[in-house]
Design a protein around this motif. Sequence first.
Motif, PDB file in Angstrom:
ATOM      1  N   PRO A  48       0.761  -1.222   0.105  1.00 51.09           N
ATOM      2  CA  PRO A  48       0.062   0.290   0.352  1.00 51.09           C
ATOM      3  C   PRO A  48       1.290   1.164  -0.092  1.00 51.09           C
ATOM      4  O   PRO A  48       1.684   1.942   0.491  1.00 51.09           O
ATOM      5  N   LEU A  49      -0.001   2.453  -1.076  1.00 47.83           N
ATOM      6  CA  LEU A  49       1.223   3.964  -0.647  1.00 47.83           C
ATOM      7  C   LEU A  49       0.426   4.843   0.183  1.00 47.83           C
ATOM      8  O   LEU A  49       0.924   5.321   0.484  1.00 47.83           O
ATOM      9  N   PHE A  50      -1.206   4.901  -0.063  1.00 53.87           N
ATOM     10  CA  PHE A  50      -1.545   5.530   0.354  1.00 53.87           C
ATOM     11  C   PHE A  50      -3.164   5.075   0.762  1.00 53.87           C
ATOM     12  O   PHE A  50      -3.222   3.940   0.309  1.00 53.87           O
ATOM     13  N   THR A  51      -4.037   5.399   1.620  1.00 49.98           N
ATOM     14  CA  THR A  51      -5.365   5.058   2.069  1.00 49.98           C
ATOM     15  C   THR A  51      -6.135   6.492   1.515  1.00 49.98           C
ATOM     16  O   THR A  51      -6.220   7.533   2.020  1.00 49.98           O
ATOM     17  N   ALA A  52      -7.054   6.087   0.772  1.00 56.29           N
ATOM     18  CA  ALA A  52      -8.475   7.201   0.351  1.00 56.29           C
ATOM     19  C   ALA A  52      -9.620   6.631  -0.169  1.00 56.29           C
ATOM     20  O   ALA A  52      -9.732   5.258   0.258  1.00 56.29           O
ATOM     21  N   PHE A  53     -10.419   6.809   1.411  1.00 59.79           N
ATOM     22  CA  PHE A  53     -12.028   6.618   1.155  1.00 59.79           C
ATOM     23  C   PHE A  53     -11.717   5.276   2.156  1.00 59.79           C
ATOM     24  O   PHE A  53     -12.444   4.251   1.944  1.00 59.79           O
ATOM     25  N   ASP A 109      -6.790   1.250   1.028  1.00 57.40           N
ATOM     26  CA  ASP A 109      -5.459   1.126   0.068  1.00 57.40           C
ATOM     27  C   ASP A 109      -5.150   1.207  -0.949  1.00 57.40           C
ATOM     28  O   ASP A 109      -5.748   0.101  -1.342  1.00 57.40           O
ATOM     29  N   PHE A 110      -4.599   1.734  -1.235  1.00 57.33           N
ATOM     30  CA  PHE A 110      -4.508   1.363  -2.722  1.00 57.33           C
ATOM     31  C   PHE A 110      -2.503   1.320  -2.752  1.00 57.33           C
ATOM     32  O   PHE A 110      -1.815   1.875  -2.301  1.00 57.33           O
ATOM     33  N   SER A 111      -2.611   0.770  -3.469  1.00 58.37           N
ATOM     34  CA  SER A 111      -0.602   0.097  -4.284  1.00 58.37           C
ATOM     35  C   SER A 111      -0.563   0.546  -5.502  1.00 58.37           C
ATOM     36  O   SER A 111      -1.550   1.290  -6.186  1.00 58.37           O
ATOM     37  N   GLY A 141     -10.343  -2.629  -5.137  1.00 66.51           N
ATOM     38  CA  GLY A 141     -10.501  -3.354  -4.012  1.00 66.51           C
ATOM     39  C   GLY A 141     -11.342  -4.462  -3.804  1.00 66.51           C
ATOM     40  O   GLY A 141     -11.642  -5.091  -3.023  1.00 66.51           O
ATOM     41  N   ALA A 142     -12.383  -4.402  -5.625  1.00 69.00           N
ATOM     42  CA  ALA A 142     -13.361  -5.011  -5.425  1.00 69.00           C
ATOM     43  C   ALA A 142     -12.924  -6.658  -6.322  1.00 69.00           C
ATOM     44  O   ALA A 142     -12.789  -6.392  -7.748  1.00 69.00           O
TER      45      ALA A 142
END
Length: 250
Positions: A78-83, A86-88, A212-213
């Motif tokens: 993961p790079l950052f978290t939004a809503f 986690d997003f990579s 993420g789905a």
Amino acid sequence: MENLSHLLVDPAAWAALATLIAMEVILGIDNLIFISILTNKLPEAQRARARRIGISGALVLRLALLGTVAFIVQLTTPLFTAFGQDFSWRDLILIAGGAFLVWKATREIHHHVDPPPEGDMFGSPQAALAFSAAIGQILLLDIVFSIDSIITAVGMTEHIPIMFAAVIVAVTVMLLAATPLANFIERNPTIVMLALGFLLMIGMTLLAEGFGAHVPKGYIYAAMAFSATIEGLNMLARRAQRKKKAAGNA
């Protein structure tokens, strides 16, 4: 060398290779459909060359990525978290690739529903640009499909030689199937729209994966196989009607 000799006599390694080849071939269908549709828009003399370049690019990219497996695995960190999600780097690449595929498929569907005036597609001043644009788009999607393919392969086996062999075999199959598939799509206009629908669905799947789905690949390919079967039956029905009509007029 000793490790490679061990793999050659290990039944589990051969089973992993067969499974991985099958998976790579199935995942390569998405890439191959995109390449077929895109190269069919080029002047006929450039199509085979564009397919070879595009598929060779896929091979080079996948082998290069296999050489940096440790780096590829880190793309899932993961790079950052939004809503709350986690997003990579992998997620961002899938989102970008999915958005591009949805845009491209939608644009192509619009082109087939409302085609431009005859002669506007391949004017001689734009021929080289069309070829360069096609190669650029193919390589762009090669990157997306290759990263997804390699990450999946890493999850199935830890042996790099098996991954290399599976990728080489799968891309060779793509290379052999590219021209027959492209010719089949070109001869059957309804197949073009079906293939574009597949690309639209694949693009939406990549977007969903990026956000993420998780969408099981089996559902996607089962839907594609069902749709292709129905279209095949439609083609057989149309052929039977043409033969019946021709016999009646004889």
